[in-house]
Design a protein around this motif. Structure first.
Motif, PDB file in Angstrom:
ATOM      1  N   TYR A  25     -13.975 115.641  25.485  1.00 52.60           N
ATOM      2  CA  TYR A  25     -14.541 115.876  24.153  1.00 52.60           C
ATOM      3  C   TYR A  25     -13.431 115.899  23.102  1.00 52.60           C
ATOM      4  O   TYR A  25     -13.520 115.251  22.062  1.00 52.60           O
ATOM      5  CB  TYR A  25     -15.308 117.198  24.166  1.00 52.60           C
ATOM      6  N   ALA A  26     -12.363 116.620  23.399  1.00 54.22           N
ATOM      7  CA  ALA A  26     -11.240 116.707  22.469  1.00 54.22           C
ATOM      8  C   ALA A  26     -10.549 115.357  22.314  1.00 54.22           C
ATOM      9  O   ALA A  26     -10.145 114.976  21.209  1.00 54.22           O
ATOM     10  CB  ALA A  26     -10.251 117.773  22.948  1.00 54.22           C
ATOM     11  N   ALA A  27     -10.423 114.612  23.408  1.00 53.79           N
ATOM     12  CA  ALA A  27      -9.811 113.287  23.341  1.00 53.79           C
ATOM     13  C   ALA A  27     -10.653 112.332  22.503  1.00 53.79           C
ATOM     14  O   ALA A  27     -10.113 111.464  21.795  1.00 53.79           O
ATOM     15  CB  ALA A  27      -9.614 112.721  24.741  1.00 53.79           C
ATOM     16  N   THR A  28     -11.971 112.494  22.556  1.00 53.18           N
ATOM     17  CA  THR A  28     -12.848 111.673  21.715  1.00 53.18           C
ATOM     18  C   THR A  28     -12.575 111.949  20.248  1.00 53.18           C
ATOM     19  O   THR A  28     -12.509 111.024  19.429  1.00 53.18           O
ATOM     20  CB  THR A  28     -14.331 111.946  22.052  1.00 53.18           C
ATOM     21  N   ALA A  29     -12.396 113.208  19.899  1.00 54.08           N
ATOM     22  CA  ALA A  29     -12.076 113.565  18.508  1.00 54.08           C
ATOM     23  C   ALA A  29     -10.765 112.917  18.082  1.00 54.08           C
ATOM     24  O   ALA A  29     -10.653 112.378  16.968  1.00 54.08           O
ATOM     25  CB  ALA A  29     -12.000 115.082  18.350  1.00 54.08           C
ATOM     26  N   ALA A  30      -9.781 112.942  18.960  1.00 59.30           N
ATOM     27  CA  ALA A  30      -8.492 112.323  18.638  1.00 59.30           C
ATOM     28  C   ALA A  30      -8.633 110.820  18.475  1.00 59.30           C
ATOM     29  O   ALA A  30      -8.063 110.220  17.550  1.00 59.30           O
ATOM     30  CB  ALA A  30      -7.479 112.641  19.739  1.00 59.30           C
ATOM     31  N   ALA A  31      -9.407 110.192  19.332  1.00 58.69           N
ATOM     32  CA  ALA A  31      -9.605 108.743  19.255  1.00 58.69           C
ATOM     33  C   ALA A  31     -10.297 108.335  17.956  1.00 58.69           C
ATOM     34  O   ALA A  31      -9.921 107.337  17.328  1.00 58.69           O
ATOM     35  CB  ALA A  31     -10.420 108.267  20.454  1.00 58.69           C
ATOM     36  N   VAL A  32     -11.286 109.114  17.551  1.00 55.40           N
ATOM     37  CA  VAL A  32     -11.979 108.819  16.291  1.00 55.40           C
ATOM     38  C   VAL A  32     -11.008 108.961  15.127  1.00 55.40           C
ATOM     39  O   VAL A  32     -10.979 108.126  14.213  1.00 55.40           O
ATOM     40  CB  VAL A  32     -13.206 109.735  16.102  1.00 55.40           C
ATOM     41  N   THR A  33     -10.186 109.978  15.153  1.00 57.51           N
ATOM     42  CA  THR A  33      -9.240 110.224  14.068  1.00 57.51           C
ATOM     43  C   THR A  33      -8.288 109.057  13.861  1.00 57.51           C
ATOM     44  O   THR A  33      -8.057 108.631  12.725  1.00 57.51           O
ATOM     45  CB  THR A  33      -8.433 111.513  14.327  1.00 57.51           C
ATOM     46  N   VAL A  34      -7.735 108.523  14.947  1.00 56.70           N
ATOM     47  CA  VAL A  34      -6.751 107.445  14.796  1.00 56.70           C
ATOM     48  C   VAL A  34      -7.383 106.120  14.401  1.00 56.70           C
ATOM     49  O   VAL A  34      -6.683 105.195  14.009  1.00 56.70           O
ATOM     50  CB  VAL A  34      -5.869 107.274  16.054  1.00 56.70           C
ATOM     51  N   GLN A  35      -8.695 106.023  14.464  1.00 62.57           N
ATOM     52  CA  GLN A  35      -9.387 104.809  14.040  1.00 62.57           C
ATOM     53  C   GLN A  35      -9.709 104.817  12.553  1.00 62.57           C
ATOM     54  O   GLN A  35     -10.163 103.813  12.014  1.00 62.57           O
ATOM     55  CB  GLN A  35     -10.686 104.635  14.832  1.00 62.57           C
ATOM     56  N   ARG A  36      -9.469 105.928  11.904  1.00 58.83           N
ATOM     57  CA  ARG A  36      -9.805 106.076  10.498  1.00 58.83           C
ATOM     58  C   ARG A  36      -8.560 106.038   9.619  1.00 58.83           C
ATOM     59  O   ARG A  36      -7.467 106.353  10.069  1.00 58.83           O
ATOM     60  CB  ARG A  36     -10.529 107.409  10.267  1.00 58.83           C
ATOM     61  N   VAL A  37      -8.786 105.693   8.372  1.00 56.83           N
ATOM     62  CA  VAL A  37      -7.698 105.677   7.399  1.00 56.83           C
ATOM     63  C   VAL A  37      -7.513 107.080   6.838  1.00 56.83           C
ATOM     64  O   VAL A  37      -8.486 107.760   6.512  1.00 56.83           O
ATOM     65  CB  VAL A  37      -8.019 104.695   6.251  1.00 56.83           C
ATOM     66  N   GLY A  38      -6.269 107.516   6.748  1.00 58.03           N
ATOM     67  CA  GLY A  38      -5.973 108.821   6.144  1.00 58.03           C
ATOM     68  C   GLY A  38      -6.267 109.972   7.078  1.00 58.03           C
ATOM     69  O   GLY A  38      -6.550 109.809   8.255  1.00 58.03           O
ATOM     70  N   ALA A  39      -6.185 111.153   6.524  1.00 61.11           N
ATOM     71  CA  ALA A  39      -6.435 112.380   7.280  1.00 61.11           C
ATOM     72  C   ALA A  39      -7.927 112.659   7.270  1.00 61.11           C
ATOM     73  O   ALA A  39      -8.440 113.399   6.438  1.00 61.11           O
ATOM     74  CB  ALA A  39      -5.661 113.545   6.671  1.00 61.11           C
ATOM     75  N   ASN A  40      -8.641 112.032   8.188  1.00 55.69           N
ATOM     76  CA  ASN A  40     -10.096 112.077   8.180  1.00 55.69           C
ATOM     77  C   ASN A  40     -10.620 112.352   9.587  1.00 55.69           C
ATOM     78  O   ASN A  40     -11.091 111.437  10.264  1.00 55.69           O
ATOM     79  CB  ASN A  40     -10.624 110.741   7.642  1.00 55.69           C
ATOM     80  N   PRO A  41     -10.564 113.604  10.027  1.00 55.83           N
ATOM     81  CA  PRO A  41     -11.038 113.918  11.377  1.00 55.83           C
ATOM     82  C   PRO A  41     -12.566 113.848  11.454  1.00 55.83           C
ATOM     83  O   PRO A  41     -13.256 113.938  10.436  1.00 55.83           O
ATOM     84  CB  PRO A  41     -10.563 115.357  11.585  1.00 55.83           C
ATOM     85  N   PRO A  42     -13.107 113.681  12.657  1.00 57.40           N
ATOM     86  CA  PRO A  42     -14.553 113.597  12.809  1.00 57.40           C
ATOM     87  C   PRO A  42     -15.238 114.953  12.632  1.00 57.40           C
ATOM     88  O   PRO A  42     -14.655 115.997  12.914  1.00 57.40           O
ATOM     89  CB  PRO A  42     -14.736 113.095  14.237  1.00 57.40           C
ATOM     90  N   THR A  43     -16.460 114.901  12.190  1.00 59.83           N
ATOM     91  CA  THR A  43     -17.300 116.100  12.125  1.00 59.83           C
ATOM     92  C   THR A  43     -17.992 116.277  13.469  1.00 59.83           C
ATOM     93  O   THR A  43     -17.947 115.394  14.331  1.00 59.83           O
ATOM     94  CB  THR A  43     -18.373 115.955  11.029  1.00 59.83           C
ATOM     95  N   ARG A  44     -18.669 117.390  13.642  1.00 56.60           N
ATOM     96  CA  ARG A  44     -19.447 117.580  14.872  1.00 56.60           C
ATOM     97  C   ARG A  44     -20.509 116.494  15.002  1.00 56.60           C
ATOM     98  O   ARG A  44     -20.763 115.994  16.095  1.00 56.60           O
ATOM     99  CB  ARG A  44     -20.122 118.952  14.862  1.00 56.60           C
ATOM    100  N   ALA A  45     -21.116 116.129  13.880  1.00 52.98           N
ATOM    101  CA  ALA A  45     -22.137 115.073  13.921  1.00 52.98           C
ATOM    102  C   ALA A  45     -21.526 113.749  14.354  1.00 52.98           C
ATOM    103  O   ALA A  45     -22.127 113.009  15.142  1.00 52.98           O
ATOM    104  CB  ALA A  45     -22.783 114.934  12.545  1.00 52.98           C
ATOM    105  N   ASP A  46     -20.333 113.438  13.855  1.00 55.39           N
ATOM    106  CA  ASP A  46     -19.647 112.208  14.275  1.00 55.39           C
ATOM    107  C   ASP A  46     -19.413 112.227  15.788  1.00 55.39           C
ATOM    108  O   ASP A  46     -19.645 111.229  16.479  1.00 55.39           O
ATOM    109  CB  ASP A  46     -18.292 112.062  13.586  1.00 55.39           C
ATOM    110  N   LEU A  47     -18.943 113.355  16.283  1.00 56.17           N
ATOM    111  CA  LEU A  47     -18.640 113.459  17.703  1.00 56.17           C
ATOM    112  C   LEU A  47     -19.896 113.374  18.556  1.00 56.17           C
ATOM    113  O   LEU A  47     -19.873 112.800  19.645  1.00 56.17           O
ATOM    114  CB  LEU A  47     -17.885 114.753  18.004  1.00 56.17           C
ATOM    115  N   SER A  48     -20.992 113.913  18.065  1.00 59.75           N
ATOM    116  CA  SER A  48     -22.223 113.851  18.849  1.00 59.75           C
ATOM    117  C   SER A  48     -22.696 112.412  19.011  1.00 59.75           C
ATOM    118  O   SER A  48     -23.352 112.076  19.983  1.00 59.75           O
ATOM    119  CB  SER A  48     -23.323 114.716  18.227  1.00 59.75           C
ATOM    120  N   GLN A  49     -22.333 111.541  18.074  1.00 60.92           N
ATOM    121  CA  GLN A  49     -22.702 110.129  18.172  1.00 60.92           C
ATOM    122  C   GLN A  49     -21.741 109.371  19.074  1.00 60.92           C
ATOM    123  O   GLN A  49     -22.125 108.365  19.683  1.00 60.92           O
ATOM    124  CB  GLN A  49     -22.707 109.485  16.786  1.00 60.92           C
TER     125      GLN A  49
END
Length: 64
Positions: A36-60
């Motif tokens: 779960y935590a690794a998924t959050a990290a993976a989403v973060t590095v796919q985005r521009v800037g300091a834009n971490p995922p929300t819980r809703a993003d992670l649930s998807q």
């Protein structure tokens, strides 16, 4: 915010959502927390800037 920050934040959020998990977690449950935590990290590095995922993003994105 980078991948490490997102990983840590997601891990803390998951534990705070279910504090008892650390008391008697199985290896499978700890592995699930790590994925779960690794998924959050993976989403973060796919985005521009300091834009971490929300819980809703992670649930998807997160698949158990």
């Amino acid at each position: 915010m980078g991948a490490g920050d997102s990983y840590s934040s997601a891990l803390i959020d998951a534990v705070l959502g279910s504090p008892s998990i650390l008391a008697d977690a199985t290896e499978a449950e700890l592995s699930r927390l790590g994925r779960y935590a690794a998924t959050a990290a993976a989403v973060t590095v796919q985005r521009v800037g300091a834009n971490p995922p929300t819980r809703a993003d992670l649930s998807q994105c997160y698949r158990e």
